[in-house]
Enzyme design. Structure first.
Site, PDB file in Angstrom:
ATOM      1  N   SER A 205      26.243  60.253 -30.196  1.00  0.00           N
ATOM      2  CA  SER A 205      25.695  61.469 -29.905  1.00  0.00           C
ATOM      3  C   SER A 205      23.946  61.163 -29.826  1.00  0.00           C
ATOM      4  CB  SER A 205      25.833  62.524 -30.776  1.00  0.00           C
ATOM      5  OG  SER A 205      26.947  62.972 -30.910  1.00  0.00           O
TER       6      SER A 205
ATOM      7  N   GLY B 177      27.264  54.776 -31.946  1.00  0.00           N
ATOM      8  CA  GLY B 177      26.132  55.248 -31.414  1.00  0.00           C
ATOM      9  C   GLY B 177      26.582  55.909 -30.211  1.00  0.00           C
TER      10      GLY B 177
ATOM     11  N   GLU C 255      40.567  58.225 -32.172  1.00  0.00           N
ATOM     12  CA  GLU C 255      40.216  59.010 -33.277  1.00  0.00           C
ATOM     13  C   GLU C 255      41.549  59.647 -34.123  1.00  0.00           C
ATOM     14  OE1 GLU C 255      36.069  60.015 -34.581  1.00  0.00           O
ATOM     15  OE2 GLU C 255      36.333  60.534 -32.462  1.00  0.00           O
TER      16      GLU C 255
END
Lengths: 383, 397, 383, 397
Positions: free
Chosen positions: B134, B132, B251
């Site tokens: 953007s 959660g 990431e």
């Protein structure tokens, strides 16, 4: 030399723009694209009765407006700009085919019907992968009192909704042009589900279809097919320019609203320069479009050569095909996250751009046509 | 500089590949090659079962410390695992947000209690996570988040209100991590918190976002006084930005090699079709296929340089170009696939709007250059951080 | 798997960078490029005696360093970055050729001399326009006690300054490899004036040149020529990466100084994004360079196949050729008006990039090599 | 919309072409096809003689009013003249700054006395002009000019001090127009004046700028108390920006069609070589040659739309894209020429650095995307003026 619109042409452009803005909004497109026909019948009726665009290229002798390619592309550019769900491009293509056999009674009847709003579609290829003569898979066999047709045509623009079809068929080492109606025995006409839902296409299957001699519009039509396809490329080019322009307009509107890091994203140079590149491609393609339309009109009058027409069509198809795809694709990028949602229209233009770019031969294939003309002949012309 | 893996590494490769061929079979055969990007909405139940099977075999979270159930796997081993997983057609991992984002974040920034509460569920493949970050008004500009978190001392819980967007697998997840503003008086990077929030509660509503593909991988998630415990904040209130940025760092990494194996499968398919339908004779397509081949190999060696620590021991340069490289490559592959298919590219598998695999690729790859930082944002990052050029000025909002 | 430099390799890189920064500034380049030889002799001597880069690939048995391709590209990347006017690439190319015939006494002598700083150049093609076997225009005819050579080789890297030449010649349907010296009767060696003045090339003309049997290094060398050229592509790739990096560095430095509209132009997003694209290409090519160098080392050891080497070389040549040209060309653009003046160095990189891109085959030709491997064989390999 | 010229226009074409074939002959044969961009430094004396010959024939300044010696030629006639001039190989015009920039500026903004003093010399091909706009610190940002002009009431003259750059044919010119600051207290667009200054005076020094081609088309011009008369200012002191911007508007126009004829000659040469040396069989080059052909035709129809007044009667859109279009096209042609030449591209005609025509083209076209507004500036202009996007913020200087 006056490479700008006449007053009448400007009026036609303005009226098309105004009419479509009022009657062909995004809701109309979205409704039609999930319907069986893919066509908004009410809009089409209104066009046929009030605007008369279906008759634009039909000679006055058969109830048409007797206008030219320039006027046709003016209207089709606006059609492409709003993705109007009407089969006008298909109809104009058939008018072009019929004008090559205008001496024929049946052709005259069909032209008259086209001017009245009947939909006649041209079924000319199976496109595996050839769009021209090499792609014709319907075969005609002559009988005592007519012909038997067998085979399949695909990618028939608006074909599934057609009242009548012009079928191109292999015939004695040349091509014949036949009229077929969907209710004839052995004719199966269906809609082809396609990735782009705004430009529906039909599949025509013919199994031992008997056609009377009178339904044969031409027996040596091969030479005309090329010309009709090149003229069709000009029509598509008009829709592509419209599609590219709309992609630009919608993207500029979106980035002017969207705020990130405390600024509208339209204020970022990276965004501005993409928009500038889009406009450059739109305007460049538009210039070639008007040129090609002028050549097309000369070709219809017999004052431009086959080569001139081929060259103009190939230049336009290469340029406008790339422009539409670039502008719609860049448009998605400029929309950011919402660009890939169903909610915004830019994705419709993107799918449409791809579909049009591939139709009748990709831009690289068009450039190869030009390369052949420029590089392979003895004197700079095609071998 | 050494291109080949060691013998020990190759033995490890054998182990992985043996286990996968034994286990990704039977009932699981149907999910091979499924559930990747653009396809995340399919076979979710089967992929949940697979995640547990993988966990039981000891193949989730192999890069985690042994203390938390991992294998302390080396970079090379992680590369190998990801390669073999992709080669075997391993399905898109429903647990990947937990394994690659939540887990590393908690290991780096979490409290001991948070680790004990959440890591085992992720490791076991039993608790799934979504993200959660953007918001509709905070896409490229994450620091503009407006979701609010208020501490309710009476119930010892945080109450979260706001809207998140682009959340994949939201309706299948047990938890979401949420970046929210703890101090409304502060702006931008300040006054944020990083929260661990259960999805299954009345305050959370999910609305799928239909994409241009007609499918819905992404969701909007609405928080209306959604609740999490007072201790379910990672780091201090106000320190959320640091945690969030640390997480974005995780990431990049070894999963890129697995991603590339999927890309290779796609490129192979395009090449197969080109050879079959004669597109391979088209000179313009030949050039583009060769470019695609070069581009994919470039991704591989960019990644290997990145994972090997870079020329100067830093991740920086190769890592910063990676997103821009792969997203542009993948988008171009989508278009190439259509051009290789030729006229057939336009035909759907069936009505109403069932796309073929390559059509899906074509359409969905338009998202690749947007999510996770648009290509424009990536270029800013490269210019500003790698090349030291001036930052873009913020507007006055 | 460790895709980063060892400590020794890092030291080599740092020492090359430091040495060249000190001794090979722009003035040195500009002085050499208008000299007859195109070489800075003092710098070359210093390299040969202090740095020993000329011996990097020469096996230790013949007085070399016995290092590999990876070490060679580390040095050549730095050479390309400053356009150092020394014939190192030419020498390394000859070492690669000689290693294919290392059993031969003469080859061992030449390797030893190369390690000592003698310049041996490889003359293999007339490039009209083929760079490989099809371009060989020197013809060898066998006599009783040797051979007669006739014909011409062009684009001989640093050839006009060579102490000795390795000449590839047509011989009985295969290729022979011969040693020739400039002072032999019938040998004419001259400098070819070229657009890029930083990478001088020679023209070798042979008219009834008698060579002894002992000067014939190989009679069936065709299979080796391909491998040597592919290895040479890796060397060139290193210089291209260096050239691209320098173009980026100099451009970023310039735009950071230049002020327009009250801001350094480095603060404009249009400039920043161009620089980002340059860096992306530099780093991508660098990754392929290191990969190709590893494959090259395996090929030298016999553990990589001909196909692996060909593929690696083609990928690198395509990527690094484009990168160098893009970066130098964009570099000129970012420099604005001064970019096209003689005064700034960016134009030197631009000319060098073009010269290197064309040498041994353009990027599009390399992609066609890959396309053949990927698309034309029965099993995905070359037919 | 009408592609063909009228019969009257075609008769005019015949007149032009007849005159040129009669006159661009004999001694003038040697200057055919010479003196264009990248070649402006050659045959200057011969081209000066040719300019006078052209003037005597009545073929200079044909677009000017008859009152000033012009023919009041229509746009179509000007197009035709430029096409035929290029087709005949007419050399680069030494008088073109005067004819296309000074003249129109004086006609629009000049005093009667200025017109009478300067227009006849231009019309007669006897007085040559060069331009003094850019400065080392004012390239893209013309409003940053620092050259100063001070009125000396005692001598009734302006004294000009400063430095201009990128001035072509400076050492051959009789006059220069100079943008200079009349009021040092004012910044940017304010306080500028537009001056008509004789070149042949002690206060003016010229230094050629050697380019990457080894030749020097451009110059730096230094003004050290250079003098012009009190009346040699166009418009009022302080109104120079308006005059200068009006002048830039005149740069677009009918000469583009002539430029395109030169481009066509260059493209024809590339095609000829491709056919001759077998490059025409290379698929990648075939695509690029076709693109070049399309691009050049696009320039033509863009120009014709522009000259025909645009769809909506305004010059704006087509005119704004024109510079970006042609400069990019020409630059790409330069690279294409090299690739078509193949290995031969690298060989000079002779030492020390004598470039062949296509090599010159290749190198010099890198300037095309820079001078007269870089491609980046052009895109700003398009985005801001044609698309109405926000202007780039100025820094605080």
């Amino acid at each position: 030399m006056k490479f700008s619109f006449t007053d009448e042409q400007l009026m036609l452009k303005d009226s098309a723009e105004g009419f479509l803005a009022e009657h062909a909004g995004s809701g109309v497109v979205r409704h039609a694209m999930v319907s069986q026909s893919g066509i908004d019948e009410a809009l089409w009726d209104k066009i046929c009765t009030e605007m008369y665009w279906q008759a634009i290229l039909v000679p006055e002798a058969w109830g048409g407006l007797g206008l030219g390619l320039v006027e046709s592309v003016i209207v089709l550019e606006q059609i492409g700009r709003v993705l109007a769900p009407v089969p006008i491009a298909a109809g104009v293509q058939s008018v072009l085919a019929l004008r090559t056999v205008a001496h024929h009674d049946l052709a005259q009847t069909l032209l008259t019907e086209l001017a009245q709003g009947k939909l006649v579609a041209l079924a000319h290829t199976a496109a595996r992968p050839h769009w021209g003569a090499a792609g014709v898979e319907v075969v005609a066999t002559e009988t005592n009192d007519g012909f038997i047709l067998n085979g399949e045509a695909r990618f028939v623009a608006s074909g599934h909704s057609a009242d009548a079809l012009l079928v191109v068929a292999q015939l004695d080492g040349d091509l014949g042009l036949f009229q077929v109606t969907p209710d004839q025995v052995g004719v199966t006409l269906s809609k082809t589900p396609t990735m782009d839902q705004t430009r529906p296409m039909g599949l025509l299957q013919l199994s031992k279809v008997t056609v009377a001699a009178a339904q044969c519009l031409a027996q040596s039509w091969r030479q005309h097919l090329d010309a009709v396809l090149n003229l069709s490329r000009i029509l598509i080019g008009a829709e592509q320019v419209g599609c590219a322009q709309a992609s630009l307009d919608q993207s500029v509107a979106y980035v002017s609203e969207r705020v990130q890091f405390g600024r509208t994203i339209a204020s970022y140079q990276a965004i501005k320069h993409k928009a500038a590149d889009m406009m450059l491609k739109v305007e460049s393609s538009r210039s070639l479009l008007y040129y090609a339309a002028c050549v097309g009109d000369e070709a219809l009058l017999g004052t431009a050569s086959e080569e001139d027409l081929r060259e103009a069509a190939a230049m336009l198809a290469s340029s406008a095909g790339d422009a539409a795809f670039f502008c719609a694709g860049t448009g998605i990028q400029l929309h950011g996250g919402v660009g890939i949602t169903e909610e915004y229209d830019i994705q419709l233009y993107f799918k449409r751009a791809r579909s049009m770019e591939a139709y009748l031969g990709r831009p690289d294939q068009q450039r190869e046509v030009l390369a052949t003309m420029l590089l392979d002949g003895d004197d700079g012309h095609a071998a | 500089m050494q291109l080949r893996f060691t013998e020990a590494d190759e033995r490890f490769r054998g182990e992985v590949s043996d286990w996968l061929s034994d286990n990704l079979a039977g009932d699981f055969s149907s999910i091979r090659h499924r559930g990747g990007p653009g396809d995340e909405h399919v076979f979710v139940e089967e992929r949940k079962a697979w995640e547990k099977c993988l966990a039981e075999g000891g193949w989730t979270c192999i890069g985690w410390p042994e203390a938390w159930g991992g294998k302390d796997a080396t970079i090379e081993q992680q590369v190998i695992f990801n390669e073999e997983y992709a080669r075997a057609g391993g399905p898109g991992r429903v647990g990947h947000i937990g394994e690659t984002l939540t887990g590393p974040t908690l290991l780096a920034f979490g409290s001991e209690a948070q680790k004990q509460r959440y890591l085992p569920g992720i490791r076991a493949g039993k608790e799934l996570w979504c993200q959660g970050y953007s918001e509709p008004g905070a896409g490229s500009d994450l620091s503009a988040v407006r979701t609010r978190a208020i501490l309710d001392e009476s119930t010892q819980s945080w109450r979260i209100t706001g809207q998140k967007v682009w959340t994949s697998l939201a309706h299948e997840s047990d938890f979401v991590f949420v970046l929210a503003r703890t101090d409304p008086a502060q702006k931008a990077h300040k006054g944020l918190g990083f929260f661990l929030v259960p999805m299954n509660q009345p305050g959370v509503t999910i609305r799928p976002i239909t994409q241009l593909t007609g499918t819905a991988e992404f969701n909007e998630v609405f928080f209306d006084e959604a609740i999490c415990g007072k201790d379910d904040i990672v780091g201090e209130p106000g320190a959320g930005w640091k945690v969030a940025m640390g997480l974005l760092g995780f990431e990049r990494g070894v999963s890129t090699l697995g991603q590339q194996m999927l890309f290779q499968t796609e490129l192979d398919e395009v090449i197969r079709i080109a050879r079959e339908n004669g597109s391979s004779k088209n000179p313009a397509l030949r050039q583009r296929i060769a470019e695609a081949h070069i581009g994919l190999r470039t991704l591989r060696y960019n990644s290997l340089r990145m994972l090997s620590g870079g020329d100067d021991g830093s991740l920086s340069r190769e890592a910063m170009i990676y997103k821009l490289c792969w997203s542009s490559w993948h988008r171009n592959l989508g278009k190439l696939a259509m051009d290789v298919l030729g006229p057939e590219a336009e035909l759907l598998e069936s009505e109403p709007y069932n796309l073929g695999r390559l059509q899906s690729l074509f359409l969905f790859t338009r998202a690749d250059t947007i999510y996770g930082g648009t290509n424009q944002i990536q270029r800013n990052i490269i210019a500003e951080r790698a090349l030291g050029m001036p930052r873009e000025p913020r507007g006055e909002s």
